[in-house]
Structures are given as structure tokens and as C-alpha cells.
Design an enzyme around this catalytic site. Structure first.
Site, mmCIF file in Angstrom:
data_model
loop_
_atom_site.group_PDB
_atom_site.id
_atom_site.type_symbol
_atom_site.label_atom_id
_atom_site.label_comp_id
_atom_site.label_asym_id
_atom_site.label_seq_id
_atom_site.Cartn_x
_atom_site.Cartn_y
_atom_site.Cartn_z
ATOM 1 N N GLY A 16 0.814 -1.209 0.000
ATOM 2 C CA GLY A 16 0.000 0.000 0.000
ATOM 3 C C GLY A 16 0.845 1.254 0.000
ATOM 4 N N GLY A 22 1.844 4.396 3.956
ATOM 5 C CA GLY A 22 2.769 3.541 3.224
ATOM 6 C C GLY A 22 3.784 4.342 2.439
ATOM 7 C CB SER A 143 -7.356 0.100 13.186
ATOM 8 O OG SER A 143 -8.376 1.020 13.465
ATOM 9 C CE1 TYR A 168 -10.004 -1.172 8.548
ATOM 10 C CE2 TYR A 168 -10.739 -0.075 10.557
ATOM 11 C CZ TYR A 168 -9.789 -0.270 9.574
ATOM 12 O OH TYR A 168 -8.595 0.427 9.625
#
Length: 309
Positions: A16, A22, A143, A168
Site C-alpha cells: 500500500g 505507506g 487500528s 473492519y
């Protein structure tokens, strides 16, 4: 700003890497002397990112390679085409809160495939190159959403019920579980490999914009969240991953993130990087082992077979 230690002679693979944390991590690793491979889904965007990185690090060794983590054939092709030891693997790429369930070419749910199944398969396939390096590290991007996550080791590829945000969160808890499992394996086998995790807090990246399915749109709440949340800039948001990847003091199995704006010691979203708390479930070694085994089953990779080969 965190000063990345000298990386001369080291090879870093950053997934990414065409934007956001990234690209920022890739630029700072390149400026510190690393050979950097930008692993991106869209090569044209990767070439644009490479040009940006070279503007910041003139003369750096920066290559672009196609990698679609949601496609196991692409993961295999990428790993087979990468030569030489790999010192750093930054599993940074991901998608967030895809509005409707979308299945990949392999029949996996898109968020799970991109955020967990692809990164695990990539890591296992690159293990020979990682173990060939003197002190390699794998960093998994999690996260604060991991605190909402629940994983099902009996069915890792497609959730029984689909919720954009809960799935997620499950993928981000899963990232912590696999990071910790690989750290335990490395310790048990006496490898110099370190497996660590990081989270960027709330950072201004394209992750919100990328929360779509082909032909679809982002959830309605995403633009509102961007306005309400205290977003930090990408140079700060990339620092937990960079610290995990390069700080000599960052130990195997540790978790790094921002330590400002939020509940003290919990769900902090921006600011200075330090070692942070993970959800209690992330420390469940049995759950992690069962989940890892399930991921190997559905992706067709095997840590043991790869290392023996």
C-alpha cells in the site's frame, strides 16, 4: 519527528505504498538508505509514488511491484518474483468499512482478504527471505477499531453476518492476533525475526476514500467522520509503523501507536508514538494459533512447509 536509523544495505517491502502512511514510510526508509519495494495494486499509482519518494530521497533505490492482497495468485506471483533477503516487511495496505459485502476472486470477503488473509499469505511466502536477513522485522498495521473486533477461527474467509465497521474491527483484531502468533513462533524457534504491530491513530489518508466496492460508494458517515475527528497528518501517522520497523528498542510482539487525544492508555488517536495497549483478546495465544491455522487452511500456505523448503 522520529529519525529513522541508518538502513543502508537493507531491503524494505511496503504494501500500500502508493499513498498515505505507506508512501510516507517508504520515503523515510529510502532517505535512510534502504532499498525499498513499493508493493501496490495499481502500478501507475506506484510509479507516481516512486517519483515522489525520489524527490525526497534523490538517488535512492526504489522499485515498484504489483501486488493485490485480495488475490492469492497475485500474492504468490509477487513473492516468487522477489529476490534476495528481505529485512523489513511492512504490512500496511488495507481497506476499511466496505459498504456491502464483496467477495474476491478467491471467494473471500474483501476486507478480510485485503487486511488479513493476503498479508499472512505474503508473510509466509516471504519467510525464507525474511529469515535470510540478519534481523528482519514484520510490522502489521492494526487500528483502534480492533477494540470492537471479534474473530471466528472456524470461518475466517467470510463472516457469518456482514457489518462494514464490525468486520473492519475484526480484521484489525486479527492483525494483532497474527502479529503476536508470529512473534511467539519466532521466539520458540530461536529466530532473530521480530513481529510487531502498529496503528496510526486517526490520520489523514485515502483509507476513507478507498472504503468502496467496485462500482459502489463510501458509507455516508465517512465524510462526516473526517470532519468531526481530530485528524493528524501522515508524517505523524506513519511514525508508529516506522518505530516498530526500525527502533532498536522495539521488542518482538510489541504494539505501537500515538499517545495523545483519547482515553489515557486506551484508544489514543494522535500525537507522540509509544508502546500502547492492545485489546485483551489480542493476547489470547490459543485463539491466535487457531486463527493462524485457519488462515493457512483457506489460503493454502504453510509456515512449517515454507521454512522446511
Amino acid at each position: 519527528m522520529y529519525a529513522v536509523p541508518d538502513q543502508t544495505g537493507r531491503t524494505a517491502v511496503v504494501t500500500g505504498a502508493n499513498s498515505g502512511t505507506g508512501k510516507e514510510a517508504a520515503a523515510r526508509l529510502a532517505a535512510a538508505g534502504a532499498r525499498v519495494v513499493l508493493a501496490v495494486r495499481t502500478p501507475a499509482k506506484g510509479e507516481a509514488a516512486r517519483a515522489d519518494v525520489l524527490r525526497r530521497a534523490p538517488g535512492a533505490d526504489v522499485a515498484v511491484r504489483r501486488l493485490d492482497l485480495a488475490d492469492q495468485a497475485s500474492v504468490r506471483e509477487f513473492a516468487e518474483g522477489l529476490d534476495g533477503p528481505v529485512d523489513l516487511l511492512l504490512n500496511n495496505a488495507g481497506v476499511m468499512a466496505v459498504p456491502e459485502q464483496h467477495l474476491t476472486v478467491d471467494g473471500f470477503e474483501l476486507q478480510t482478504a485485503s487486511n488479513v488473509l493476503g498479508p499472512v499469505a505474503l508473510t509466509v511466502r516471504l519467510l525464507p527471505q525474511l529469515l535470510a536477513a540478519p534481523a528482519a522485522r514484520v510490522v502489521w498495521m492494526s487500528s483502534t477499531a480492533a477494540w470492537t473486533g471479534r474473530v471466528d477461527p472456524e470461518r475466517p474467509e467470510v463472516p457469518r453476518r456482514y457489518s462494514p465497521t464490525l468486520v473492519y474491527g475484526a480484521t484489525k483484531l486479527a492483525d494483532l492476533l497474527v502479529a503476536n502468533h508470529l512473534a511467539r513462533v519466532a521466539d520458540a524457534r530461536g529466530w532473530t525475526l521480530r513481529s510487531l504491530a502498529a496503528h496510526p491513530g486517526i490520520t489523514r489518508t485515502e483509507l476513507f476514500a478507498n472504503s468502496t466496492v467496485p462500482g459502489g460508494g463510501a458509507p455516508r458517515e465517512m465524510p462526516r467522520l473526517q470532519r468531526l475527528l481530530p485528524l493528524q497528518e501522515v508524517d505523524t501517522g506513519a511514525e508508529p509503523m516506522l518505530v516498530a520497523a526500525t527502533d532498536p528498542a522495539a521488542g518482538n510482539g510489541t504494539y505501537w501507536g500515538p499517545t495523545g487525544w483519547g482515553l489515557p492508555g486506551l484508544l489514543q488517536m494522535r500525537g507522540r508514538t509509544a508502546q500502547v495497549r492492545a485489546p485483551r483478546a489480542a493476547a489470547d495465544a490459543d485463539l491466535a494459533a487457531r486463527y493462524w491455522t485457519a488462515v493457512e487452511r483457506v489460503t493454502g500456505v504453510s509456515l512449517d512447509a515454507t521454512v522446511r523448503a
